[in-house]
Design an enzyme around this catalytic site. Sequence first.
Site, PDB file in Angstrom:
ATOM      1  CG  ASP A   1      -1.756  -1.245   1.354  1.00  0.00           C
ATOM      2  OD1 ASP A   1      -2.384  -1.647   0.370  1.00  0.00           O
ATOM      3  OD2 ASP A   1      -1.745  -1.841   2.450  1.00  0.00           O
TER       4      ASP A   1
ATOM      5  CG  HIS B   1      -2.274  -0.832  -7.885  1.00  0.00           C
ATOM      6  ND1 HIS B   1      -1.811  -2.129  -7.841  1.00  0.00           N
ATOM      7  CD2 HIS B   1      -2.339  -0.504  -9.190  1.00  0.00           C
ATOM      8  CE1 HIS B   1      -1.610  -2.555  -9.080  1.00  0.00           C
ATOM      9  NE2 HIS B   1      -1.916  -1.596  -9.913  1.00  0.00           N
TER      10      HIS B   1
END
Length: 430
Positions: free
Chosen positions: A13, A41
């Site tokens: 992340d 993402h």
Amino acid sequence: MANVVVVGAQWGDEGKGKIVDWLSEQADIVVRFQGGHNAGHTLVINGKTYKLALLPSGVLREHKLSVIGNGVVFDPAAFLDEVTKLRAQGVAVSPENLRVAENVTLILPLHRELDAHRESANAATAIGTTRRGIGPAYEDKVGRRAIRLMDLADLDTLPHKIDRLLAHHNALRRGLNLPEFDGKDILKELTALAPQLLPYAETVWRLLDIKRREGKRMLFEGAQGALLDVDHGTYPYVTSSNTVAAQAATGSGLGPGAVGYVLGLCKAYTTRVGQGPFPTEQDNEIGRKIGERGREFGTNTGRPRRCGWFDAVLVRQAVRTCGINGLALTKLDILDGFDSIEVCTGYKLDGKEIDHFPAGEGAQARVEPIYETIEGWKEPTASARSWADLPAQAIKYVRRIEELVGCPVALLSTSPEREDTILVQNPFEA
């Protein structure tokens, strides 16, 4: 000219999607080399938001070839769903610009079901998986019973491969008191999927070797982060694949010499999803403030991420295990307005100072962070596009991170927009 590998230097992340998209403008080919559709993402391009999980970020750019390598575990249903959604947003996705390794391992419904059942049955010791079948699929790959994409092209041998797979899974299901799978149902499902999937199938190692010899630039896109590596991460709270940069070679079929420059991504703070050790976690108002400002929720799962201060020890460890040449530091703007910022520079373990994160689960739970306090800044860094746009104290913070982790910052990201990126060193020209 170098090929570039992008890997996360934390627990995932870190903003890899944006950076890969930004770099892909200079690349001819973008390659996914490990993981599955468990690591989503988000990219913002011209004000439009795209969410990817399995497909390489290169699909969002015209005239780029995107490749899913053999190191990935491939869910046919997730793949087709993602392709459909992107096409609905006007993105052209076809076998012309996307190729999938013929020897990629398939994730089947039985993998997803087993993953979910394990997590639910072992709530007290759950790893915190996304329940998408990633781990069970890798288990079958290592156990030499996986169904691979190229198997769908050979209907003479596919039934035997399914029988071998079910000999294992149905034994597990009997032990778990679950109904067994019927091989005929799986065969029917895979036979129906074959015409939609096989046009994408490619001998990827050969394709990439040819392109490399032609001088094409390649960008290797990692998923998750180095701290989730099955060998070098916070085991057992890790993913089921190697996430370090060396996997770019293994997971694509190229030799190590083809890898080139390694760009490691890290946030200006630290986040983690799910269970596992997190020495600098701030389970307090500071952590909540970082999470709210950084919009720290999983792209795929929507789960809130745990938030804490920057851990230089862990990032330094990732720099070493990945062979990182330069860092891309993201979300610096989230720290705007803090009076002071803490950075972890070492640990105490059982009263002794150590300079690395221990491998043992018990020791990992006992480490205590040693902090250095750095003065914050009040001026905004959001949307900065040059060093001149940054407050002096923010620059000092970046420089201190470089010193502590032993690696220079090559890129600095100050918003989700791809244009809001400060370039220090172009990885393709390093």
